[in-house]
Design a protein around this motif. Structure first.
Motif, mmCIF file in Angstrom:
data_model
loop_
_atom_site.group_PDB
_atom_site.id
_atom_site.type_symbol
_atom_site.label_atom_id
_atom_site.label_comp_id
_atom_site.label_asym_id
_atom_site.label_seq_id
_atom_site.Cartn_x
_atom_site.Cartn_y
_atom_site.Cartn_z
ATOM 1 N N ARG A 127 0.825 -1.191 0.000
ATOM 2 C CA ARG A 127 0.000 0.000 0.000
ATOM 3 C C ARG A 127 0.869 1.255 0.000
ATOM 4 N NH1 ARG A 127 -4.678 -2.322 -1.515
ATOM 5 N NH2 ARG A 127 -5.226 -4.066 -0.146
ATOM 6 N N PRO A 128 0.496 2.263 -0.800
ATOM 7 C CA PRO A 128 1.239 3.524 -0.773
ATOM 8 C C PRO A 128 1.243 4.107 0.634
ATOM 9 C CG PRO A 128 -0.270 3.471 -2.637
ATOM 10 C CD PRO A 128 -0.605 2.282 -1.773
ATOM 11 N N TYR A 129 2.401 4.556 1.072
ATOM 12 C CA TYR A 129 2.612 5.252 2.344
ATOM 13 C C TYR A 129 2.517 4.350 3.574
ATOM 14 C CZ TYR A 129 2.402 9.393 -0.542
ATOM 15 O OH TYR A 129 2.646 10.321 -1.518
ATOM 16 N N ALA A 130 2.193 3.070 3.410
ATOM 17 C CA ALA A 130 2.327 2.142 4.526
ATOM 18 C C ALA A 130 3.829 1.870 4.711
ATOM 19 C CB ALA A 130 1.564 0.851 4.250
ATOM 20 N N GLU A 131 4.204 1.340 5.867
ATOM 21 C CA GLU A 131 5.618 1.126 6.163
ATOM 22 C C GLU A 131 5.990 -0.348 6.011
ATOM 23 O OE1 GLU A 131 6.761 2.851 9.889
ATOM 24 O OE2 GLU A 131 5.729 4.745 9.461
ATOM 25 N N TYR A 132 7.148 -0.582 5.378
ATOM 26 C CA TYR A 132 7.611 -1.946 5.118
ATOM 27 C C TYR A 132 9.112 -2.058 5.366
ATOM 28 C CZ TYR A 132 3.170 -2.513 2.665
ATOM 29 O OH TYR A 132 1.833 -2.556 2.355
ATOM 30 N N TYR A 133 9.521 -3.249 5.805
ATOM 31 C CA TYR A 133 10.938 -3.591 5.837
ATOM 32 C C TYR A 133 11.280 -4.268 4.510
ATOM 33 C CZ TYR A 133 10.498 -2.980 10.907
ATOM 34 O OH TYR A 133 10.264 -2.475 12.158
ATOM 35 N N ILE A 134 12.457 -3.956 3.981
ATOM 36 C CA ILE A 134 12.962 -4.620 2.779
ATOM 37 C C ILE A 134 14.008 -5.636 3.210
ATOM 38 C CG2 ILE A 134 14.180 -4.329 0.592
ATOM 39 C CD1 ILE A 134 13.068 -1.529 0.403
#
Length: 202
Positions: A36-43
Motif C-alpha cells: 500500500r502507498p505510504y504504509a511502512e515496510y521492511y525490505i
C-alpha cells in the motif's frame, strides 16, 4: 445529442481507465497482501538472496551523516522501514511502475529520507538518501524506482529523472570498509521481499 455523446465518451474513458488499473498486478508482501502507498515496510532478502538482514540509513565512505542506504549483515536485523510514494489513484503498488522510496523516519542531520543515487564509490553509483546538499563533493541523481518480480521475490530498479545512461537494477556490494551497500548494477540484482510494519493498538 452532442452532450450525450460527450458524456458517453467520458464515461467510457473513465471505465477503461479504472479497468486498466484493476487488471494491473500488485506487488505482494510476505503475507500475500498488496503493498500500500505510504504504509511502512521492511525490505529483506529472500532465502535465495544474499545473507544478512534489512536495509537502513548509515554512514559510508566520507559521509558524516547517515546518508547511505546500507544492508545489515545480521539476519535478525529488519533494518529501518520504508514507504513507497505512488501518485496514481489506486490503493496498491503495481508491479513495473515507477515510484519514490523513502525511509519512514528521516535521520537527524539529513534533509530527507528520499532515496536517490550518488557516485561515491569510484565509478559505481550507490543508493543514498536526501539531496545533493547531503552529498557534497559527489555527483548525485534523483529519480524513481520500480519493483519487478525476480526469482522467489522481487527486485528494485532505478531510473533518473534526467536523460542519461545511468539506470539499472539495484544490487549489493561490500566496500573496503565492510559496509554492505546498495548499488546500481547491470549484473545480479538484490532479490528482496517486503514485510509490513504492524501498527500496535493503544
Amino acid at each position: 445529442m452532442k452532450t450525450s455523446l460527450l458524456f458517453l465518451s467520458f464515461l467510457l474513458f473513465a471505465i477503461t481507465h479504472q479497468l486498466s488499473f484493476a487488471i494491473r498486478e500488485p506487488v505482494l508482501d510476505i503475507r500475500g497482501e498488496p503493498l500500500r502507498p505510504y504504509a511502512e515496510y521492511y525490505i529483506m532478502p529472500t532465502i535465495f538472496g544474499p545473507t544478512g538482514g534489512g536495509v537502513f540509513p548509515g554512514k559510508a565512505g566520507n559521509s558524516t551523516h547517515p546518508v547511505n542506504v546500507l544492508k545489515s549483515f545480521f539476519e535478525v536485523d529488519l533494518g529501518k522501514p520504508v514507504k513507497f510514494r505512488y501518485s496514481a489513484e489506486i490503493d496498491f503498488i503495481p508491479v513495473d511502475t515507477y515510484m519514490n522510496i523513502e525511509f519512514a523516519q528521516t535521520p537527524e542531520g539529513v534533509s530527507s529520507g528520499n532515496w536517490m543515487v550518488v557516485k561515491d564509490l569510484g565509478e559505481a553509483w550507490t543508493v543514498g538518501i536526501g539531496f545533493s546538499i547531503d552529498h557534497k563533493g559527489y555527483q548525485t541523481l534523483e529519480g524513481v524506482f520500480k519493483i519487478n518480480k525476480h526469482g522467489l521475490g522481487y527486485k528494485l530498479s532505478f531510473l533518473p529523472y534526467v536523460n542519461g545512461p545511468m539506470s539499472g537494477d539495484i544490487g549489493t556490494y561490500i566496500d573496503d570498509d565492510r559496509n554492505w551497500r546498495l548499488v546500481v548494477t547491470d549484473e545480479q540484482p538484490y532479490e528482496v521481499l517486503f514485510i509490513k510494519v504492524e501498527v500496535e493498538s493503544s
